[in-house]
Write a protein that holds these residues in place. Structure first.
Motif, short mmCIF file in Angstrom:
data_model
loop_
_atom_site.label_atom_id
_atom_site.label_comp_id
_atom_site.label_asym_id
_atom_site.label_seq_id
_atom_site.Cartn_x
_atom_site.Cartn_y
_atom_site.Cartn_z
N ALA A 1 0.84 -1.21 0.00
CA ALA A 1 0.00 0.00 0.00
C ALA A 1 0.87 1.25 0.00
CB ALA A 1 -0.93 -0.01 1.21
N GLU A 2 1.94 1.23 0.80
CA GLU A 2 2.84 2.39 0.84
C GLU A 2 3.53 2.58 -0.50
OE1 GLU A 2 5.46 1.67 4.10
OE2 GLU A 2 3.98 2.24 5.61
N GLU A 3 3.94 1.48 -1.15
CA GLU A 3 4.58 1.59 -2.46
C GLU A 3 3.62 2.16 -3.48
OE1 GLU A 3 6.08 -2.27 -3.44
OE2 GLU A 3 7.73 -2.14 -2.00
N GLU A 4 2.36 1.69 -3.45
CA GLU A 4 1.37 2.21 -4.38
C GLU A 4 1.12 3.69 -4.15
OE1 GLU A 4 -2.21 -0.08 -4.30
OE2 GLU A 4 -1.20 -1.92 -4.93
N MET A 5 1.06 4.08 -2.85
CA MET A 5 0.86 5.48 -2.53
C MET A 5 2.05 6.31 -3.01
SD MET A 5 -0.40 7.33 1.01
CE MET A 5 -0.66 5.81 1.79
N ALA A 6 3.25 5.78 -2.80
CA ALA A 6 4.45 6.49 -3.25
C ALA A 6 4.45 6.61 -4.77
CB ALA A 6 5.70 5.77 -2.76
N ASN A 7 4.05 5.53 -5.45
CA ASN A 7 3.98 5.58 -6.91
C ASN A 7 2.95 6.60 -7.36
OD1 ASN A 7 5.96 3.70 -7.29
ND2 ASN A 7 4.55 1.98 -7.46
N ASN A 8 1.81 6.67 -6.66
CA ASN A 8 0.79 7.66 -7.00
C ASN A 8 1.33 9.06 -6.76
OD1 ASN A 8 -1.08 5.77 -7.77
ND2 ASN A 8 -2.12 5.71 -5.81
N ASP A 9 2.08 9.24 -5.66
CA ASP A 9 2.66 10.55 -5.39
C ASP A 9 3.63 10.94 -6.49
OD1 ASP A 9 1.20 10.81 -3.09
OD2 ASP A 9 2.83 10.19 -1.75
N TYR A 10 4.46 9.99 -6.92
CA TYR A 10 5.40 10.29 -7.99
C TYR A 10 4.66 10.61 -9.28
CZ TYR A 10 9.33 8.71 -5.17
OH TYR A 10 10.27 8.58 -4.20
#
Length: 163
Positions: free
Chosen positions: A73-82
């Motif tokens: 979930a954190e990786e997906e959120m980070a990817n969304n942020d990027y």
């Protein structure tokens, strides 16, 4: 006691082979419970250790699953942020490019006007204005001199009349 264990083991093996995988865990649990009740205190510690080990293993597996899910979930959120940051930077870049093009066009126009003014092209009225201003300046100087002469003459007349 050993005959009880061997009969229990046979029952467990038979129950495990006959039952489906979903019901095998329930059968295993009931057989463990049955075995615990039949065995004395010496045999129960081994089985309770086995049960507690299974509980510990399942706890750690659940914990690992939660951690991996949280990490995903954190990786997906980070990817969304990027992705959001990239889209924002792209929009800013496009806006700045359009402003740069507009500024370049304005600069070209101003440079063209400056060159026309320096060369004195016929379409430009800057040179005609200079000639007109020179003529007007010469006329004003002549009139100013005439008024000074007239003023001096009037002063002389007034002084003669006052005597």
């Amino acid at each position: 006691m050993s005959s009880l264990l061997s009969q229990d083991q046979l029952r467990i093996r038979k129950a495990l082979s006959d039952s489906s995988p979903a019901s095998s865990t329930a059968a295993t649990r009931s057989l463990r419970h049955e075995r615990l009740s039949r065995l004395g205190s010496s045999g129960s510690s081994d089985i309770s250790n086995d049960v507690s080990t299974n509980h510990a293993e399942s706890y750690f597996k659940r914990r690992e699953n939660r951690l991996s899910a949280r990490k995903k979930a954190e990786e997906e959120m980070a990817n969304n942020d990027y992705k959001k940051m990239y889209e924002k930077a792209l929009a800013t870049n496009q806006r700045l490019k359009s402003r740069l093009e507009t500024s370049k066009q304005e600069l070209a126009m101003i440079q063209d006007q400056l060159q026309r003014a320096q060369k004195g092209k016929p379409g430009d009225c800057g040179s005609n204005m200079l000639e007109t201003e020179k003529k007007v300046k010469a006329e004003l100087k002549m009139e100013n001199q005439r008024l000074k002469d007239e003023n001096g003459a009037l002063i002389r007349v007034i002084t003669k009349l006052s005597k």
